[in-house]
Each structure stands twice: as C-alpha cells, then as structure tokens.
Design a protein around this motif. Structure first.
Motif, short mmCIF file in Angstrom:
data_model
loop_
_atom_site.label_atom_id
_atom_site.label_comp_id
_atom_site.label_asym_id
_atom_site.label_seq_id
_atom_site.Cartn_x
_atom_site.Cartn_y
_atom_site.Cartn_z
N ARG A 90 0.84 -1.19 0.00
CA ARG A 90 0.00 0.00 0.00
C ARG A 90 0.89 1.25 0.00
O ARG A 90 0.55 2.26 -0.58
CB ARG A 90 -0.89 -0.02 1.25
CG ARG A 90 -2.26 0.50 1.03
CD ARG A 90 -3.16 0.08 2.15
NE ARG A 90 -3.63 -1.28 2.02
CZ ARG A 90 -3.99 -2.04 3.06
NH1 ARG A 90 -3.91 -1.58 4.29
NH2 ARG A 90 -4.42 -3.26 2.85
N MET A 94 2.67 0.43 -7.56
CA MET A 94 3.36 -0.02 -8.75
C MET A 94 2.50 0.13 -9.99
O MET A 94 1.30 -0.14 -9.97
CB MET A 94 3.75 -1.48 -8.57
CG MET A 94 4.52 -2.06 -9.74
SD MET A 94 5.35 -3.56 -9.24
CE MET A 94 6.90 -3.38 -10.08
N PHE A 96 2.50 -1.11 -14.01
CA PHE A 96 3.16 -2.17 -14.78
C PHE A 96 3.41 -1.74 -16.22
O PHE A 96 2.88 -0.74 -16.70
CB PHE A 96 2.33 -3.44 -14.74
CG PHE A 96 2.20 -4.01 -13.36
CD1 PHE A 96 3.03 -5.04 -12.95
CD2 PHE A 96 1.26 -3.52 -12.46
CE1 PHE A 96 2.91 -5.57 -11.67
CE2 PHE A 96 1.15 -4.04 -11.18
CZ PHE A 96 1.97 -5.07 -10.79
N ASN A 100 -2.90 -2.66 -17.07
CA ASN A 100 -3.67 -3.83 -16.62
C ASN A 100 -4.86 -3.44 -15.74
O ASN A 100 -4.93 -3.82 -14.59
CB ASN A 100 -2.75 -4.82 -15.88
CG ASN A 100 -2.07 -4.20 -14.67
OD1 ASN A 100 -2.13 -2.99 -14.49
ND2 ASN A 100 -1.46 -5.01 -13.85
N PRO A 101 -5.79 -2.66 -16.32
CA PRO A 101 -7.00 -2.36 -15.56
C PRO A 101 -7.80 -3.64 -15.29
O PRO A 101 -7.64 -4.62 -16.02
CB PRO A 101 -7.78 -1.42 -16.48
CG PRO A 101 -7.29 -1.71 -17.84
CD PRO A 101 -5.87 -2.13 -17.70
N PHE A 102 -8.60 -3.61 -14.23
CA PHE A 102 -9.51 -4.73 -13.98
C PHE A 102 -10.66 -4.66 -14.97
O PHE A 102 -11.00 -3.58 -15.44
CB PHE A 102 -10.09 -4.65 -12.56
CG PHE A 102 -9.06 -4.67 -11.49
CD1 PHE A 102 -8.16 -5.72 -11.37
CD2 PHE A 102 -8.98 -3.63 -10.56
CE1 PHE A 102 -7.22 -5.75 -10.36
CE2 PHE A 102 -8.04 -3.65 -9.55
CZ PHE A 102 -7.15 -4.71 -9.45
N LYS A 104 -13.53 -3.96 -14.90
CA LYS A 104 -14.59 -3.30 -14.16
C LYS A 104 -14.72 -1.89 -14.73
O LYS A 104 -13.97 -1.51 -15.62
CB LYS A 104 -14.22 -3.19 -12.67
CG LYS A 104 -13.97 -4.50 -11.94
CD LYS A 104 -13.48 -4.19 -10.52
CE LYS A 104 -13.03 -5.43 -9.78
NZ LYS A 104 -14.11 -6.28 -9.32
N TYR A 112 -11.19 0.53 -6.18
CA TYR A 112 -10.82 -0.81 -5.68
C TYR A 112 -9.91 -0.76 -4.46
O TYR A 112 -10.18 -1.38 -3.43
CB TYR A 112 -10.14 -1.60 -6.80
CG TYR A 112 -9.73 -2.99 -6.40
CD1 TYR A 112 -10.65 -4.02 -6.40
CD2 TYR A 112 -8.43 -3.28 -5.99
CE1 TYR A 112 -10.30 -5.29 -6.03
CE2 TYR A 112 -8.06 -4.56 -5.60
CZ TYR A 112 -9.00 -5.56 -5.63
OH TYR A 112 -8.64 -6.82 -5.24
N ARG A 115 -11.79 0.37 -1.45
CA ARG A 115 -12.84 -0.56 -0.99
C ARG A 115 -12.23 -1.75 -0.26
O ARG A 115 -12.80 -2.22 0.72
CB ARG A 115 -13.67 -1.04 -2.18
CG ARG A 115 -14.62 0.04 -2.67
CD ARG A 115 -15.55 -0.50 -3.73
NE ARG A 115 -16.56 0.50 -4.08
CZ ARG A 115 -16.97 0.72 -5.32
NH1 ARG A 115 -16.46 0.01 -6.31
NH2 ARG A 115 -17.89 1.63 -5.57
N ILE A 116 -11.09 -2.23 -0.74
CA ILE A 116 -10.50 -3.37 -0.02
C ILE A 116 -10.05 -2.95 1.37
O ILE A 116 -9.84 -3.79 2.24
CB ILE A 116 -9.30 -4.00 -0.78
CG1 ILE A 116 -8.23 -2.96 -1.07
CG2 ILE A 116 -9.73 -4.70 -2.04
CD1 ILE A 116 -6.98 -3.54 -1.69
N ARG A 165 -5.18 4.68 -10.36
CA ARG A 165 -5.55 3.62 -9.42
C ARG A 165 -4.48 3.48 -8.34
O ARG A 165 -4.77 3.27 -7.17
CB ARG A 165 -5.70 2.31 -10.21
CG ARG A 165 -6.18 1.14 -9.41
CD ARG A 165 -6.40 -0.05 -10.30
NE ARG A 165 -5.16 -0.54 -10.90
CZ ARG A 165 -5.09 -1.53 -11.78
NH1 ARG A 165 -6.19 -2.14 -12.16
NH2 ARG A 165 -3.94 -1.91 -12.27
N ALA A 166 -3.21 3.61 -8.77
CA ALA A 166 -2.12 3.53 -7.80
C ALA A 166 -2.13 4.75 -6.88
O ALA A 166 -1.86 4.63 -5.68
CB ALA A 166 -0.78 3.40 -8.51
N VAL A 169 -4.67 5.05 -3.47
CA VAL A 169 -4.40 4.54 -2.12
C VAL A 169 -3.32 5.36 -1.41
O VAL A 169 -2.87 4.99 -0.33
CB VAL A 169 -4.00 3.05 -2.14
CG1 VAL A 169 -5.16 2.18 -2.57
CG2 VAL A 169 -2.80 2.80 -3.04
#
Ligand SMILES: Nc1ncnc2c1ncn2[C@@H]1O[C@H](COP(=O)(O)OP(=O)(O)OP(=O)(O)O)[C@@H](O)[C@H]1O
Ligand SMILES: [Mg+2]
Lengths: 256, 297
Positions: A90, A94, A96, A100-102, A104, A112, A115-116, A165-166, A169
C-alpha cells in the motif's frame, strides 16, 4: 552508493536475488530519494524488473525465489517479520509495463484500493476517484464515462487509469516498470509530464528502455548489466560524463 | 493461379464439412425432441395437462381410477438436484480456488487428473456407496429408520457433479490473466481479497458454465437416485423423506408398462417435461452469462 546526503526514502544494500538457482541480482545497492525520480536503465534481461519488483515484494508471489541483502523503507527493513507485506504494497505502489486495468468500470477500478480497505462512503469514494483521475491527468477525458468499462479506454488512457488507481491509495513511493513501452508517443509525453508532476509529492522509481526518457524525467540514473549495478549517479552526469566505459558504450548506443 | 484455385476449393470443402456437422447436430437434437413430443402428446387425450402438472398423485395402474399427477416427482427432482448444487457449487469453487491459487504446482498436477478421473466413476458404484455408506450415516445422524431419502440423493449427486464443477471452474480461474492478480496485490490487497474481488468475478462466466454442466449432470442422473432415494411415491416434505424423481419414475415403470397405453405415453410426457426443464435452465444460464459479458465489455 548515494549521491545525495539526505536520508533515502528507499534503499537497497547488497541486494541479491535468485530465481531458483539462477542469480538475477548481484549485490545491488541503490538509494532513491524523496521528491526525486530515479531511473533504472540497462539492456534487456539485466534485472531491471526483478530489481523494481523486490522493492514492493511483488516477487514474493513467484515460487522458488529468494532475496538476500537489505531493503530499507524509511530506514526499516521491509523483510523484517513485523512488516506486513500488504501494508508495504500500500505504501509502495506499482504501475506495470502493460496497462492492466480490472475488467470493471473506470470508477470501480480506482475505488478498488479503497474498498479493499473497507471504505464504503460513496461521497468520499467519489472525491478520491476525482482527485486521483485529476492527479493522473485523465479526469477531463473520462469524467463523463466513469461507469464505462475500463477496456473501452485507449491504451494510453488505460495506463493513466492504472496510475490513477495507484495514486488512489496514497502511496509514498511509486514504481513504474516501463510504463510507456505499450503506448504511443503522445500518450508517452502525457505520462512523462505526469511523472514530472508526481515527484512533487512522491518518491518515483522508473524502469525504462528509452534513454531519452531517462534523461528527460529522472534526477538519478542507475545503469545495470547482467544483474549488477554498473554505475549510479546524477542523470546529468551519467549522460554527459559517465565514469564507466560500459555505461558510456550503452548510452551512446554502441550495444544494447 | 492453379494453386489458388485449389486452395479455394479446399476452403470451400472444409467450410461445407463443418457446416454439415453443425446442421447434423441440430437435426439430431430436433429429432430427439420431435420423437419425444410425438410420443408424449397422445397421453393428453386422456389426461388433462393441468392435472398432469399440478396433481401430486401418480397411480396409473390403480384399478378404480388411474391418476397421473407428476408434481411429487417434479418437486423431488428439484429438491435432489437443488440440494446437490447447494453442496457441490460452494465446495467445487472452493477446491478450484485452492487448486488454482493456493496449491503448490506439483500438488495441482497430481490432484487435477485425479479429480477428472472421479468424473468417470459409474453411477451404479456411486449408488452403491449411497446404500452402504451415506444412507446408514444419514440414518444414524438424523435418527431415521433408513437413509434412503432426498438428502442421500443430494449428497451422491453432489459427489458426481463435483469433478465437472471443480475442473471447469479451475480452468476458468487459471484463464484469468495473471496481470489482474498482480494489479490487485500491488494495491495492497490480500490474496483472499484478490481471489474474491478480482479473480472470481473475472472467471465468473466459466464458473457459471461449470455450475450449469454440474446441474445437467445431476438433473438427468437416474441410476444413483434410483438406488439411493427410496423411491416413495408420496409428496416429499423434507430432505429426510424418501423421494421418487422423474428419472427414476420413468426408469422403474418403463420396463413393465404395456406399449401404446396412456401410461406408456405419460412416461414419455414426463421425459418431455424433464427436457423442457433442462432446456429452461440452460437458457436462463445463457441469459445471465450474456448479461454479465455485456457489462464486462
Ligand atoms: N519468473 C522468472 N523465473 C525465472 N527467471 C526469471 C523470471 N523472471 C525473470 N527471470 C530472469 O531474470 C533475469 C532478469 O530478468 P528481468 O525481467 O528482471 O530483466 P529486465 O531487465 O526487466 O529485462 P527487460 O528489459 O527485457 O524487461 C533474466 O535473465 C530473466 O530471464
Ligand atoms: Mg523488464
């Protein structure tokens, strides 16, 4: 080996890495500093990805691998038993090589990571999604398609989505493994601008095959070959006055 | 030029061959359906369709008044199959997740073929297990006189459906690109969260297909339920009641029924209902799948 005197954000000391019997990193010592971009360059197969993936322990998931030596994050060994690998990842985000999106929606991709961690409040999620997308210079392009599937975005947009997305968090370090190798030059320029911006708030480490890119975006450059660190210095110095013959040959394109 | 012509001819021949195969498959299916339909329809010269479907009493050989209600059998089939899926789907997904995600690759290499071999166990053998093993166990645990009941049938059908469900779900999970899992882990998700929130949804279409095939296996299975569920004709009130499913009903009576009687036709009508039920299940699963994939796009 540290060209800067301040305490490093993340630092490796005599790092060895093994895939089963084969040694992919040999006594690599690099330190990466706050608000600086550190570039890792070197010929294919020299261990750049291996190196960067040890920094957030992504190699842990590959069976039969082994790490020796020390990696310090804020001076604390990331392999010490009281470090939770989930927590480490966290803090050390990273991005990549291939976007590499999900599978969704744009919104769910960015939400994401929150939420986790149990964040459910819709309003807060929306705020973070917007902030992250702005941070990744993608907001204007996707603000009306947040519910669309992430795969409907272009390759360059997908990569910036992965950056967003990175960012969501709120990591402290962001690792990029050849983030531009799968996207076009215009998208590459955008991502480079973005990295320039990100270093205001983060510690950035980037692996790249593109010498110009390393020269443009980074403050420090590490040149690796066959798993060894050949030279590590200010980017200017590496590109104008390298100390090692191998470095010179590589950056002038005599091999690679 | 000539070469080109020959290639074109070959292309056309290959296309014709596959077209014929496809048409043949459809024709066979239609043929089965037509036969079933034409043999089932005469039953309704004497039986009212509503009575057939909604009455619970099945007694075609009664000397006073023959009764042709199949509801008890339909409910029995649904109970036994539903119970089997309730057991087999969660366990199957769990095992598949274990195999694809947790198990050492060597364990997987050994376990997967073993699981697939289990699919080949003859149903008589499974039924036998039900009589000597699970039946007595159920009888002991629930203090019933014997264990030949719906619960026993569900357990056995679950065992028979499991290999299919495990094998296909495992394929579906393994086919989820590794990049999804890496992305999730790199964001600080635990392996469990990665499995539940990323891998399972990404493999959902395959997992639904697995459940469907498992259900297909269970709903049409005859020998096992015939041996292990007690075959009582009364309406079931719980999983500890003995039941007679549609398949065992047909199997028991078809050997002894005089040909071309209403009773004979009625048995085919049961088969028709079963056919329609499986067809509907498959359709429903297909709709769910399509909806899901649309969302994914
Ligand atoms: N999963 C793995 N298992 C075994 N060996 C590996 C694995 N991944 C990489 N290697 C080996 O480790 C060495 C370093 O690989 P790595 O991917 O780190 O190189 P790289 O510098 O990132 O190359 P590239 O520029 O092509 O991405 C190579 O010899 C490679 O074959
Ligand atoms: Mg690499």
């Amino acid at each position: 080996m540290s060209p800067e005197t301040s305490v490093a954000k993340i630092e490796t000391r005599d790092l060895d890495f093994y895939y089963g019997p084969s040694r992919a990193l040999k006594r690599v010592s690099i330190s990466c500093h706050r608000n600086r971009v550190t570039a890792i360059i070197g010929p294919s197969g020299c261990g750049k990805s291996t190196f960067i993936r040890t920094l957030n322990r992504m190699n842990d998931v590959i069976p039969g691998t082994r790490v020796e030596g020390t990696i310090l994050l804020d001076g604390k060994d990331i392999h010490s038993p009281d470090v939770d690998v989930v927590d480490l990842r966290r803090r050390v985000g990273m991005v990549f090589q291939k976007p590499n999106p999900f599978p969704k929606s744009v919104f769910d991709n960015i939400a994401y990571g929150l939420r986790i961690n149990g964040m459910k409040n819709k309003r807060k999620l929306e705020a973070v999604v917007e902030r992250s997308l702005r941070g990744a210079a993608l907001w204007e392009e996707v603000k009306d398609r947040l519910e669309d599937n992430a795969f409907s975005l272009s390759g360059g947009q997908q990569q910036r989505l992965c950056i967003a997305r990175a960012l969501a968090v709120e990591p402290e370090v962001i690792l990029f493994d050849e983030p531009c190798s799968a996207i076009d030059p215009i998208a590459t320029a955008k991502v480079e601008d973005l990295i320039e911006n990100l270093k205001k708030s983060y510690t950035v480490v980037i692996v790249t095959h593109n010498m110009q890119q390393a020269a443009r975006v980074s403050d420090y450059t590490a040149f690796m070959m066959l798993g060894e660190l050949v030279e590590f210095d200010r980017t200017e110095k590496i590109f104008t006055n390298p100390q090692n013959k191998l470095t010179e040959d590589y950056i002038t394109g005599r091999f690679g | 030029m000539r070469k080109n012509k020959r290639r074109n001819f070959r292309e056309a021949a290959i296309r014709a061959f596959f077209f014929t195969c496809g048409i043949l498959a459809v024709l066979v299916l239609l043929g089965i359906f037509a036969t079933l339909l034409s043999t089932a329809i005469p039953a309704f010269r004497e039986i009212r369709p509503s009575e057939f479907l909604l009455k619970t009493n099945w007694d075609p050989t009664s000397p006073e008044k023959a009764e042709y209600g199949i509801l008890s059998m339909v409910v029995s089939t649904l109970m036994v199959t539903g119970g089997a899926l309730l057991l087999a789907v969660p366990i199957g997904i769990g095992v598949a997740a274990y195999l694809s995600d947790v198990a050492h690759w060597r364990v997987r290499e050994i376990l997967k073929p073993v699981v697939e071999i289990l699919a080949g166990i003859p149903s008589v053998v499974v039924g036998f297990l039900g009589i000597v093993l699970f039946g007595p166990a159920i009888a002991k645990v629930f203090h019933t006189g014997h264990g030949l009941n719906a619960a026993n049938g569900s357990v056995l059908l679950a065992i028979m459906a499991l290999p299919t469900i495990i094998s296909i779900s495992e394929d579906a999970l393994s086919a989820v690109p590794a990049a999804y899992g890496e992305a999730s882990l790199a964001l600080g998700a635990s392996r469990w969260q990665t499995l539940v929130r990323v891998k399972l949804p990404a493999g959902l279409s395959g997992i639904i297909a697995a459940g469907m095939l498992g259900m297909g296996r269970a709903i049409g299975e005859t020998m096992t339920v015939l041996m292990a569920t007690g075959n009582a004709r009364s309406f079931p009130h719980g999983f500890l009641d003995s039941v007679r499913t549609m398949t065992s009903g047909i199997a028991i009576e078809l050997g002894e029924v005089p040909y071309y009687t209403t009773h004979y036709y009625a048995l085919f009508a049961i088969g028709l209902v079963l056919f329609v039920m499986t067809f509907l299940v498959n359709m429903a699963a297909d709709v769910v799948l399509r909806k899901y994939q649309e969302k994914e796009r």
